[in-house]
Enzyme design. Structure first.
Site, PDB file in Angstrom:
ATOM      1  N   ASN A   1      22.239 -10.476  27.686  1.00 13.98           N
ATOM      2  CA  ASN A   1      22.889 -10.873  28.927  1.00 13.98           C
ATOM      3  C   ASN A   1      23.390 -12.312  28.932  1.00 13.98           C
ATOM      4  OD1 ASN A   1      19.879 -10.839  28.898  1.00 13.98           O
ATOM      5  ND2 ASN A   1      20.152 -12.144  30.690  1.00 13.98           N
TER       6      ASN A   1
ATOM      7  N   SER B   1      21.015  -0.370  35.249  1.00 17.82           N
ATOM      8  CA  SER B   1      20.951  -0.920  36.597  1.00 17.82           C
ATOM      9  C   SER B   1      22.309  -0.766  37.284  1.00 17.82           C
ATOM     10  CB  SER B   1      20.581  -2.407  36.516  1.00 17.82           C
ATOM     11  OG  SER B   1      20.739  -3.003  37.778  1.00 17.82           O
TER      12      SER B   1
ATOM     13  N   HIS C   1      23.794  -2.209  39.838  1.00 15.11           N
ATOM     14  CA  HIS C   1      24.625  -3.333  40.291  1.00 15.11           C
ATOM     15  C   HIS C   1      25.314  -4.079  39.150  1.00 15.11           C
ATOM     16  CE1 HIS C   1      22.178  -7.104  39.661  1.00 15.11           C
ATOM     17  NE2 HIS C   1      21.183  -6.247  39.569  1.00 15.11           N
TER      18      HIS C   1
ATOM     19  N   THR D   1      10.561   8.368  48.249  1.00 17.06           N
ATOM     20  CA  THR D   1      11.775   9.044  48.702  1.00 17.06           C
ATOM     21  C   THR D   1      12.990   8.460  48.002  1.00 17.06           C
ATOM     22  OG1 THR D   1      10.758   9.450  50.840  1.00 17.06           O
ATOM     23  CG2 THR D   1      13.163   9.586  50.753  1.00 17.06           C
TER      24      THR D   1
ATOM     25  N   CYS E   1      18.997 -20.846  34.944  1.00 21.00           N
ATOM     26  CA  CYS E   1      19.596 -19.733  35.669  1.00 21.00           C
ATOM     27  C   CYS E   1      18.526 -18.887  36.337  1.00 21.00           C
ATOM     28  CB  CYS E   1      20.450 -18.878  34.748  1.00 21.00           C
ATOM     29  SG  CYS E   1      19.556 -18.251  33.343  1.00 21.00           S
TER      30      CYS E   1
END
Ligand SMILES: *Cc1c(COP(=O)(O)O)cnc(C)c1O
Length: 403
Positions: free
Chosen positions: A153, A201, A203, A239, A327
């Site tokens: 990343n 993931s 997003h 859920t 970061c």
């Protein structure tokens, strides 16, 4: 000139695709059922859940039954590592990973170490690549799991996943990969690559935060780490987040259909940035592998510059980017990834990451390339460390491809 608003930080998060957002809204309002209910509202939700499972599976050439929905990349990483470790405790207590993993992996491994497991963290070379011989040498009779990220990343380097999968298979060891950055940016085929578990993931590929998935190959048993109802085949109770899951399913379809064009477009912009920066700015280093890297990600270290001040100056010019330091923690610790690659603290501090995405244009890249030399020049002149005679022409053209 009007203020620009350019987003070059897609490795941190992406905007939700408008078609995805529209579909999510539908499943929050009209179609709001609980997938466990037997009435029509429940059945409608259940049907959408299973459709999304197919869509996500198809993106990585898995079977729908091999997909477990989670709350994101962090949870998928936790479930994979703890799930395999706890289940296979009697077989062995050794795990192999790398020094450049995301904290969702590293901190989970630290937790497992505190609980009796042994972890080997493979080093990387100056391009952030692991060495396959190191991997083979690290394997012992106790090794139960290899967890190596698909693409990094921070610097974008893509690991030799297929070769790692082959080694794992030959030794009968499970292979997990954190593919959060690679999903929607790389071709992934879990069968061809011999991947047993894979984290993603939502997003990071134009869907919402708080949704993710873990692929678990058929026949691989993992221990549940969250207990409750019988959701997700008793592996992940709770859920289901139907709006998020349905959105991620559509995002997976969009990513799959557009993958080739997406890679081609971003690679062109990425290479323009790399070649121009290396040619026009002295004393700069490209971090990460020159070609085996994510299509939209670049990371540079500029000597005599603080990453933070560079980010602030870019922000003033309307460009959102990220640096290699501070970061995660808000502290000024340089990135563990850059240090593992052999950069010294000073160089690691002067790093800049740009991660491009679906909506970025060549005009935006050109604007960045136009303003960056002035910013670098200005910041260097302000730096107490700066000495013009130390500046070297950086253009080692072995790093350039198109020039
Ligand atoms: C973003 C990221 C994660 C964490 O995913 P979340 O959904 O934000 O929890 C894990 N691994 C990598 C490589 C990432 O880039």
């Amino acid at each position: 000139m009007e203020k620009k608003n350019i987003y070059f930080d897609h490795s941190a998060t992406t905007q939700v695709d408008s078609a995805v957002a529209k579909k999510m809204l539908e499943y929050m309002t009209d179609k709001f059922g609980n997938a466990s209910s037997i009435h029509s509202f429940g059945r409608e939700a259940k049907k959408a859940l299973e459709e999304a499972r197919k869509q996500v599976a198809r993106l990585i050439n898995a079977e729908p039954t091999e997909i477990i929905f989670t709350s994101g990349g962090t949870e998928s990483d936790n479930l994979a590592l703890k799930g395999i470790a706890l289940r296979n405790r009697k077989k062995g207590n050794h795990i192999i990973s790398s020094q450049i993993e995301h904290h969702a992996i590293l901190h989970t491994l630290e937790y497992l170490e505190e609980n009796g497991f042994k972890v080997t963290y493979l080093p990387v070379d100056e391009n952030a690549m692991i060495n396959l011989e190191d991997l083979k040498n690290a394997i012992t009779d106790e090794t139960i799991l290899i967890s190596i990220m698909f693409a990094n990343n921070e610097v974008g380097t893509i690991q030799p996943i297929k070769e790692i999968g082959k080694i794992a298979k030959e030794h009968d060891i499970y292979f997990h990969t954190d593919a959060v950055q690679a999903i929607g940016n790389c071709h992934i085929d879990v069968r061809e690559m011999n991947i047993d578990l894979l984290s993603m993931s939502g997003h990071k590929f134009y869907s919402s935060k708080g949704t993710g998935a873990l692929y678990v190959r058929k026949g691989v048993r993992i221990e549940a780490i969250q207990h409750g109802g019988a959701h997700e085949r008793n592996i992940r109770a709770g859920t289901e987040n139907i709006p998020g899951i349905v959105g991620m399913g559509l995002a997976a379809d969009i990513a799959r259909v557009n993958l080739d064009d997406h890679i081609k477009n971003l690679t062109k912009l990425r290479d323009k940035i790399i070649d121009t920066i290396l040619a026009e700015i002295p004393s700069v280093k490209l971090n990460g592998h020159r070609t085996q890297r994510l299509p939209g990600l670049v990371n540079f270290s500029f000597s005599f510059i603080e990453g933070e001040s560079l980010l602030l100056n870019l922000d003033l010019k309307g460009i959102a980017a990220s640096s290699g330091s501070a970061c995660t923690s808000g502290s000024l610790d340089p990135s563990h990834v850059l240090l593992s690659m052999g950069l010294n603290h000073e160089t690691a501090h002067g790093s800049l990451r740009l991660s491009l995405g679906r909506h970025n244009t060549e005009e935006e890249v050109d604007y960045f390339l136009e303003i960056i030399p002035e910013i670098i020049d200005k910041l260097r002149k302000m730096s107490p460390l700066y000495n013009p005679s130390d500046i070297k022409v950086s253009n080692p053209c072995d790093q350039c491809i198109n020039r």
